[in-house]
Design a protein around this motif. Structure first.
Motif, PDB file in Angstrom:
ATOM      1  N   VAL A 207       0.816  -1.213   0.000  1.00 53.44           N
ATOM      2  CA  VAL A 207       0.000   0.000   0.000  1.00 53.44           C
ATOM      3  C   VAL A 207       0.859   1.277   0.000  1.00 53.44           C
ATOM      4  N   LEU A 208       2.172   1.111   0.038  1.00 56.60           N
ATOM      5  CA  LEU A 208       3.085   2.257   0.173  1.00 56.60           C
ATOM      6  C   LEU A 208       2.817   3.348  -0.871  1.00 56.60           C
ATOM      7  N   PHE A 209       2.714   2.945  -2.141  1.00 59.67           N
ATOM      8  CA  PHE A 209       2.599   3.945  -3.187  1.00 59.67           C
ATOM      9  C   PHE A 209       1.220   4.598  -3.244  1.00 59.67           C
ATOM     10  N   SER A 210       0.250   3.969  -2.622  1.00 55.50           N
ATOM     11  CA  SER A 210      -1.055   4.635  -2.514  1.00 55.50           C
ATOM     12  C   SER A 210      -0.953   5.810  -1.552  1.00 55.50           C
ATOM     13  N   HIS A 211      -0.012   5.745  -0.618  1.00 50.72           N
ATOM     14  CA  HIS A 211       0.216   6.868   0.292  1.00 50.72           C
ATOM     15  C   HIS A 211       1.124   7.920  -0.339  1.00 50.72           C
ATOM     16  N   ILE A 212       2.089   7.454  -1.143  1.00 51.91           N
ATOM     17  CA  ILE A 212       3.049   8.397  -1.731  1.00 51.91           C
ATOM     18  C   ILE A 212       2.395   9.237  -2.825  1.00 51.91           C
ATOM     19  N   GLN A 275       3.588  -0.576  -8.052  1.00 53.76           N
ATOM     20  CA  GLN A 275       3.833   0.289  -9.214  1.00 53.76           C
ATOM     21  C   GLN A 275       5.305   0.359  -9.592  1.00 53.76           C
ATOM     22  N   ILE A 276       6.022  -0.721  -9.336  1.00 55.39           N
ATOM     23  CA  ILE A 276       7.435  -0.764  -9.702  1.00 55.39           C
ATOM     24  C   ILE A 276       7.607  -1.695 -10.901  1.00 55.39           C
ATOM     25  N   PHE A 277       8.190  -1.133 -11.963  1.00 55.30           N
ATOM     26  CA  PHE A 277       8.455  -1.912 -13.169  1.00 55.30           C
ATOM     27  C   PHE A 277       9.902  -2.379 -13.122  1.00 55.30           C
TER      28      PHE A 277
ATOM     29  N   ARG B 106       6.740  12.953 -14.654  1.00 49.92           N
ATOM     30  CA  ARG B 106       7.406  12.697 -15.934  1.00 49.92           C
ATOM     31  C   ARG B 106       8.065  13.958 -16.480  1.00 49.92           C
ATOM     32  N   ALA B 107       7.613  15.136 -15.975  1.00 51.28           N
ATOM     33  CA  ALA B 107       8.182  16.404 -16.452  1.00 51.28           C
ATOM     34  C   ALA B 107       9.627  16.577 -16.001  1.00 51.28           C
ATOM     35  N   LEU B 108      10.072  15.780 -15.047  1.00 50.00           N
ATOM     36  CA  LEU B 108      11.435  15.918 -14.520  1.00 50.00           C
ATOM     37  C   LEU B 108      12.475  15.218 -15.395  1.00 50.00           C
ATOM     38  N   TYR B 109      12.037  14.485 -16.405  1.00 49.82           N
ATOM     39  CA  TYR B 109      12.938  13.711 -17.259  1.00 49.82           C
ATOM     40  C   TYR B 109      14.135  14.547 -17.718  1.00 49.82           C
ATOM     41  N   PRO B 110      15.351  14.054 -17.718  1.00 51.60           N
ATOM     42  CA  PRO B 110      15.751  12.643 -17.548  1.00 51.60           C
ATOM     43  C   PRO B 110      15.961  12.216 -16.096  1.00 51.60           C
ATOM     44  N   ILE B 111      15.601  13.071 -15.145  1.00 49.69           N
ATOM     45  CA  ILE B 111      15.799  12.674 -13.746  1.00 49.69           C
ATOM     46  C   ILE B 111      14.610  11.841 -13.281  1.00 49.69           C
ATOM     47  N   ASP B 112      14.911  10.706 -12.692  1.00 49.54           N
ATOM     48  CA  ASP B 112      13.904   9.804 -12.148  1.00 49.54           C
ATOM     49  C   ASP B 112      13.451  10.379 -10.792  1.00 49.54           C
ATOM     50  N   TRP B 113      12.140  10.414 -10.555  1.00 46.09           N
ATOM     51  CA  TRP B 113      11.647  11.015  -9.310  1.00 46.09           C
ATOM     52  C   TRP B 113      12.216  10.311  -8.074  1.00 46.09           C
ATOM     53  N   MET B 114      12.357   9.002  -8.122  1.00 40.22           N
ATOM     54  CA  MET B 114      12.864   8.296  -6.940  1.00 40.22           C
ATOM     55  C   MET B 114      14.304   8.720  -6.629  1.00 40.22           C
ATOM     56  N   ASP B 115      15.101   8.974  -7.673  1.00 38.78           N
ATOM     57  CA  ASP B 115      16.464   9.475  -7.463  1.00 38.78           C
ATOM     58  C   ASP B 115      16.428  10.896  -6.908  1.00 38.78           C
ATOM     59  N   LEU B 116      15.542  11.724  -7.492  1.00 39.26           N
ATOM     60  CA  LEU B 116      15.455  13.108  -7.028  1.00 39.26           C
ATOM     61  C   LEU B 116      14.964  13.146  -5.575  1.00 39.26           C
ATOM     62  N   ARG B 167      11.342   3.052 -13.332  1.00 40.68           N
ATOM     63  CA  ARG B 167      11.057   2.136 -12.214  1.00 40.68           C
ATOM     64  C   ARG B 167       9.678   2.371 -11.602  1.00 40.68           C
ATOM     65  N   LEU B 168       9.400   3.644 -11.276  1.00 43.03           N
ATOM     66  CA  LEU B 168       8.114   3.965 -10.656  1.00 43.03           C
ATOM     67  C   LEU B 168       7.122   4.319 -11.753  1.00 43.03           C
ATOM     68  N   VAL B 169       6.125   3.467 -11.920  1.00 43.81           N
ATOM     69  CA  VAL B 169       5.159   3.668 -13.003  1.00 43.81           C
ATOM     70  C   VAL B 169       3.966   4.452 -12.459  1.00 43.81           C
ATOM     71  N   LEU B 170       3.680   5.595 -13.090  1.00 43.00           N
ATOM     72  CA  LEU B 170       2.575   6.418 -12.624  1.00 43.00           C
ATOM     73  C   LEU B 170       1.673   6.780 -13.790  1.00 43.00           C
ATOM     74  N   PRO B 171       0.374   6.730 -13.592  1.00 45.81           N
ATOM     75  CA  PRO B 171      -0.517   7.233 -14.636  1.00 45.81           C
ATOM     76  C   PRO B 171      -0.288   8.738 -14.795  1.00 45.81           C
ATOM     77  N   PRO B 172      -0.531   9.297 -15.987  1.00 47.15           N
ATOM     78  CA  PRO B 172      -0.293  10.733 -16.200  1.00 47.15           C
ATOM     79  C   PRO B 172      -1.121  11.585 -15.239  1.00 47.15           C
ATOM     80  N   VAL B 173      -0.487  12.613 -14.680  1.00 51.35           N
ATOM     81  CA  VAL B 173      -1.205  13.571 -13.833  1.00 51.35           C
ATOM     82  C   VAL B 173      -1.686  14.732 -14.691  1.00 51.35           C
TER      83      VAL B 173
END
Lengths: 310, 218
Positions: A207-212, A275-277, B106-116, B167-173
């Motif tokens: 559930v972590l990413f639902s919070h993030i 949500q990690i690929f 995705r607007a931060l590309y090429p920086i990955d949000w998890m790294d940032l 790595r972190l897959v997000l639907p478009p905001v």
């Protein structure tokens, strides 16, 4: 007793690495590794990371920069290296000058891959090139283009007799993939003990990413798992058994048939809940018996030809 | 001028060079196993055996000791242990009226949000002035990405549906038809938010938060 044990170990070691294997399986591995690495290089503009402002680089250690020859402000040079890496990988894919091309691609990816994560760490393990670099070095020492290569008729995948030369490189590449899960298991145990494998922990992970990022989930699987005591318990047991057991795929056909599809399901579940690929999941294709598939397809083609009226 | 204030010590530098030496050894052993530098088939077979033994020994040792020696790695992903109380960072953009909007990461590309995220977290603890040096560039990048989207173009770095995902897959905001126009992006704020992982997720607006970094374009 110890002499017998030593003899048994030696026999098993020889059996694992040097049992005659099919040329097609090693050639398929060459194609998978090269195609996957090309896909990742094409997908992400790694060279652009060299051009980000210097202010981002305050954590970078000079010794680590020398280790990978990574210095900021050279996007143009990095673009050239990316292009050269693609050319070398294409040569590996096609089976042309494979040994030299594989070694060149490995060295260039060794330089490019850490650029992906240099903002924060030196280990780009989950960004798509770890298995590629290790495997390309191994392929540079292997006879991986005896079949399925362009420019020379090789007589088909089944025309070459099994040989130990085709086994050890593939087995090494499979070991590198199996270590993803083995070390994933060991890392959890080493740093956090058995408590990591608790239903409570699985629920929090799910559930972590639902919070993030609330409201931006690809599915609500994470919340469903976290809300069910049965699913979190099953998840904890499954992660424990799967990550510990995957290494048996190196020794057992039966394990390969069960655990390789299970690994695909494992990554899909992580994608839909956390949500990690995991871009390296495609390296599971190294465990497929491509020689067997090629034989079956050749048999079907032959049967179709014979059934055709003269 | 490159500003390097990382945790440099003689020992760390030696460790980095040792890691490089391990990779170079791996390559040299592979060259030998490939048939160069050896003369007889028996010597080549020995070279193959050495490459196999080296690969197994190094990779298993790295995994067992849980130390980084890339490309030999201990695969530390997903090994983090979470307690119920969780704190993370969340960026928002600010328009010219001072209204906050979600940022499409995705607007931060090429920086990955998890790294940032990791970079921002370390920066606020150890080198908070660094944010001011990179914030104008980040804001410009975000504004341009937003502009591209408004103009009907793809976000920078979007190479289509066949490209490997981050790595972190997000639907478009950010989508066509939302309320943010390209000229509105005037500022960037980074908040720390707090959540309880044992409770159902709350909407972002309902999560307790505190401001960590702010940059408003002059």
């Amino acid at each position: 007793m110890s002499a017998r044990l030593l003899g048994w170990l030696k026999h098993e070691w020889q059996h694992l690495w040097y049992t005659p294997g099919a040329a097609a399986n090693l050639s398929a591995a060459r194609i998978i590794i090269a195609a996957h690495a090309m896909w990742v290089v094409w997908s992400w503009d790694i060279a652009a990371l060299s051009g980000i402002p210097h202010g981002f680089w305050w954590q970078a250690r000079p010794s680590a920069q020398w280790r990978f020859l990574i210095f900021p402000g050279h996007s143009g040079v990095e673009q050239i290296i990316e292009a050269l890496a693609l050319v070398a990988l294409l040569a590996v894919l096609l089976g042309l000058w494979t040994r030299v091309a594989a070694l060149a691609a490995a060295v260039m990816l060794y330089h490019l891959a850490p650029l992906q994560t240099f903002l924060v760490e030196m280990d780009p393990h989950a960004r798509g090139f770890t298995i590629a670099v290790l495997s390309l070095v191994v392929l540079s020492a292997a006879r991986s283009a005896d079949v399925w290569r362009v420019g020379r008729r090789t007589g088909g995948a089944t025309a070459i007799a099994p040989h130990w030369e085709y086994t050890w490189p593939l087995r090494l590449m499979q070991l590198f993939v199996a270590q993803i899960y083995l070390f994933g298991f060991w890392g959890k145990l080493y740093h956090h003990g058995l408590g990591w494998f608790s239903p409570e922990q699985i629920g929090r992970q799910a559930v972590l990413f639902s919070h993030i990022v609330p409201g931006h989930q690809v599915s609500n699987l994470g919340s469903i798992v976290a809300g069910s005591a049965v699913l979190t318990t099953l998840g904890a047991v499954a992660v424990f058994l799967f990550e510990l057991g995957f290494v048996t795929t190196l020794f057992s056909k039966m394990a390969r048939r069960i655990l390789v599809p299970a690994a695909v399901g494992f990554h899909l579940a992580i994608l839909l809940s956390m949500q990690i690929f995991f871009v390296s999941m495609f390296h599971l294709l190294l465990f497929v018996n491509w020689s067997w598939i090629a034989e079956r397809l050749a048999g079907l083609r032959l049967a179709a030809r014979q059934a055709r009226p003269a | 001028m490159l500003d390097i204030r990382g945790p440099v010590s003689g020992l760390t530098a030696i460790a980095d060079m040792a890691r490089l030496a391990v990779f170079v050894t791996f390559v040299v052993l592979a060259v030998r196993a490939g048939g160069m530098l050896v003369r007889t088939p028996r010597a080549r077979r020995r070279a193959v055996g050495l490459l196999v033994a080296f690969s197994v020994l190094v990779s298993m040792t790295v995994g067992a000791m849980q130390h980084e020696m890339w490309p030999f790695t201990h695969w530390p992903m997903d090994n983090e242990y979470f307690v119920a109380e969780y704190s993370g960072l969340r960026p928002v953009v600010v328009d010219d009226k001072g209204v906050e909007h979600d940022l499409d990461l995705r607007a931060l590309y090429p920086i990955d949000w998890m790294d940032l995220h990791t970079w921002l977290d370390r920066t606020r603890r150890r080198n908070p002035e660094a944010f001011a040096r990179v914030a104008p560039w980040l804001l410009d990048k975000i504004a341009r990405a937003r502009g591209d989207l408004e103009a009907g173009r793809r976000l920078p770095g979007d190479r289509g549906p066949l490209a490997a995902r981050p790595r972190l897959v997000l639907p478009p905001v950010w989508t066509h038809g939302d309320s943010l126009s390209p000229l509105d992006v005037k500022g960037l704020r980074i908040y720390e938010f707090h959540a309880n992982l044992d409770e159902p997720p709350r909407a972002a607006a309902d999560q307790p938060r505190s401001l960590v970094f702010e940059y408003i374009a002059p």
